[in-house]
Design a protein around this motif. Structure first.
Motif, PDB file in Angstrom:
ATOM      1  N   PHE A  34       0.828  -1.207   0.000  1.00  0.00           N
ATOM      2  CA  PHE A  34       0.000   0.000   0.000  1.00  0.00           C
ATOM      3  C   PHE A  34       0.860   1.255   0.000  1.00  0.00           C
ATOM      4  N   SER A  35       1.854   1.301   0.868  1.00  0.00           N
ATOM      5  CA  SER A  35       2.703   2.494   0.936  1.00  0.00           C
ATOM      6  C   SER A  35       3.565   2.620  -0.315  1.00  0.00           C
ATOM      7  N   GLY A  36       4.005   1.510  -0.875  1.00  0.00           N
ATOM      8  CA  GLY A  36       4.776   1.562  -2.114  1.00  0.00           C
ATOM      9  C   GLY A  36       3.962   2.108  -3.266  1.00  0.00           C
ATOM     10  N   GLN A  37       2.692   1.705  -3.345  1.00  0.00           N
ATOM     11  CA  GLN A  37       1.826   2.223  -4.406  1.00  0.00           C
ATOM     12  C   GLN A  37       1.587   3.716  -4.228  1.00  0.00           C
ATOM     13  N   TRP A  38       1.365   4.135  -2.994  1.00  0.00           N
ATOM     14  CA  TRP A  38       1.132   5.557  -2.739  1.00  0.00           C
ATOM     15  C   TRP A  38       2.378   6.359  -3.110  1.00  0.00           C
ATOM     16  N   LEU A  39       3.550   5.855  -2.761  1.00  0.00           N
ATOM     17  CA  LEU A  39       4.798   6.517  -3.125  1.00  0.00           C
ATOM     18  C   LEU A  39       4.953   6.590  -4.640  1.00  0.00           C
ATOM     19  N   HIS A  40       4.665   5.499  -5.319  1.00  0.00           N
ATOM     20  CA  HIS A  40       4.751   5.481  -6.783  1.00  0.00           C
ATOM     21  C   HIS A  40       3.806   6.524  -7.388  1.00  0.00           C
ATOM     22  N   ASP A  41       2.601   6.598  -6.853  1.00  0.00           N
ATOM     23  CA  ASP A  41       1.637   7.590  -7.342  1.00  0.00           C
ATOM     24  C   ASP A  41       2.184   9.007  -7.171  1.00  0.00           C
ATOM     25  N   GLU A  42       2.778   9.276  -6.025  1.00  0.00           N
ATOM     26  CA  GLU A  42       3.323  10.613  -5.779  1.00  0.00           C
ATOM     27  C   GLU A  42       4.533  10.906  -6.661  1.00  0.00           C
ATOM     28  N   GLN A  43       5.374   9.907  -6.876  1.00  0.00           N
ATOM     29  CA  GLN A  43       6.590  10.107  -7.661  1.00  0.00           C
ATOM     30  C   GLN A  43       6.326  10.173  -9.155  1.00  0.00           C
ATOM     31  N   SER A  44       5.147   9.787  -9.596  1.00  0.00           N
ATOM     32  CA  SER A  44       4.847   9.799 -11.025  1.00  0.00           C
ATOM     33  C   SER A  44       4.430  11.173 -11.526  1.00  0.00           C
ATOM     34  N   SER A  47       4.582  16.775 -14.383  1.00  0.00           N
ATOM     35  CA  SER A  47       4.210  18.032 -15.042  1.00  0.00           C
ATOM     36  C   SER A  47       3.111  18.710 -14.241  1.00  0.00           C
ATOM     37  N   ALA A  48       2.815  19.935 -14.617  1.00  0.00           N
ATOM     38  CA  ALA A  48       1.742  20.671 -13.947  1.00  0.00           C
ATOM     39  C   ALA A  48       0.408  19.946 -14.116  1.00  0.00           C
ATOM     40  N   GLU A  49       0.197  19.355 -15.283  1.00  0.00           N
ATOM     41  CA  GLU A  49      -1.041  18.613 -15.529  1.00  0.00           C
ATOM     42  C   GLU A  49      -1.118  17.374 -14.633  1.00  0.00           C
ATOM     43  N   ASP A  50       0.027  16.673 -14.498  1.00  0.00           N
ATOM     44  CA  ASP A  50       0.076  15.510 -13.617  1.00  0.00           C
ATOM     45  C   ASP A  50      -0.216  15.913 -12.174  1.00  0.00           C
ATOM     46  N   LEU A  51       0.330  17.054 -11.771  1.00  0.00           N
ATOM     47  CA  LEU A  51       0.117  17.536 -10.412  1.00  0.00           C
ATOM     48  C   LEU A  51      -1.357  17.832 -10.174  1.00  0.00           C
ATOM     49  N   GLU A  52      -1.987  18.497 -11.118  1.00  0.00           N
ATOM     50  CA  GLU A  52      -3.409  18.802 -10.973  1.00  0.00           C
ATOM     51  C   GLU A  52      -4.245  17.519 -10.941  1.00  0.00           C
ATOM     52  N   ALA A  53      -3.889  16.555 -11.785  1.00  0.00           N
ATOM     53  CA  ALA A  53      -4.611  15.278 -11.793  1.00  0.00           C
ATOM     54  C   ALA A  53      -4.426  14.552 -10.463  1.00  0.00           C
ATOM     55  N   ALA A  54      -3.210  14.566  -9.930  1.00  0.00           N
ATOM     56  CA  ALA A  54      -2.934  13.919  -8.648  1.00  0.00           C
ATOM     57  C   ALA A  54      -3.702  14.597  -7.519  1.00  0.00           C
ATOM     58  N   ARG A  55      -3.724  15.904  -7.526  1.00  0.00           N
ATOM     59  CA  ARG A  55      -4.479  16.635  -6.497  1.00  0.00           C
ATOM     60  C   ARG A  55      -5.968  16.314  -6.583  1.00  0.00           C
ATOM     61  N   ALA A  56      -6.487  16.264  -7.797  1.00  0.00           N
ATOM     62  CA  ALA A  56      -7.907  15.949  -7.981  1.00  0.00           C
ATOM     63  C   ALA A  56      -8.206  14.530  -7.488  1.00  0.00           C
TER      64      ALA A  56
END
Length: 77
Positions: A34-44, A47-56
């Motif tokens: 679980f923590s590895g997946q969350w880390l992978h999600d954050e590290q992926s 770009s600004a678009e990726d950041l906005e998608a991650a925040r959403a």
């Protein structure tokens, strides 16, 4: 849990430690995955678009993710 297993005097200490290991392994594997997946999600985020998608996604799903992990981790083992 470790203290309970060590203090339980029903079998030799080696067997008690093995029993402890067998009980704890699934929980540890879940936390690791679980923590590895969350880390992978954050590290992926690249770009600004990726950041906005991650925040959403976090706005929508962070509570559900944490709630699901809590329910799984609080299950009796």
């Amino acid at each position: 849990m470790l203290a309970r297993e060590v203090l339980d005097d029903d079998v030799p200490i080696e067997a008690r430690l093995m029993r402890y290991s067998m009980k704890r392994y699934p929980r540890c594997a879940f936390v690791y995955t679980f923590s590895g997946q969350w880390l992978h999600d954050e590290q992926s985020v690249r770009s600004a678009e990726d950041l906005e998608a991650a925040r959403a996604e976090l706005t929508l799903n962070a509570s559900a993710r944490i709630g699901a992990s809590d329910r799984i981790l609080d299950e009796p083992i």
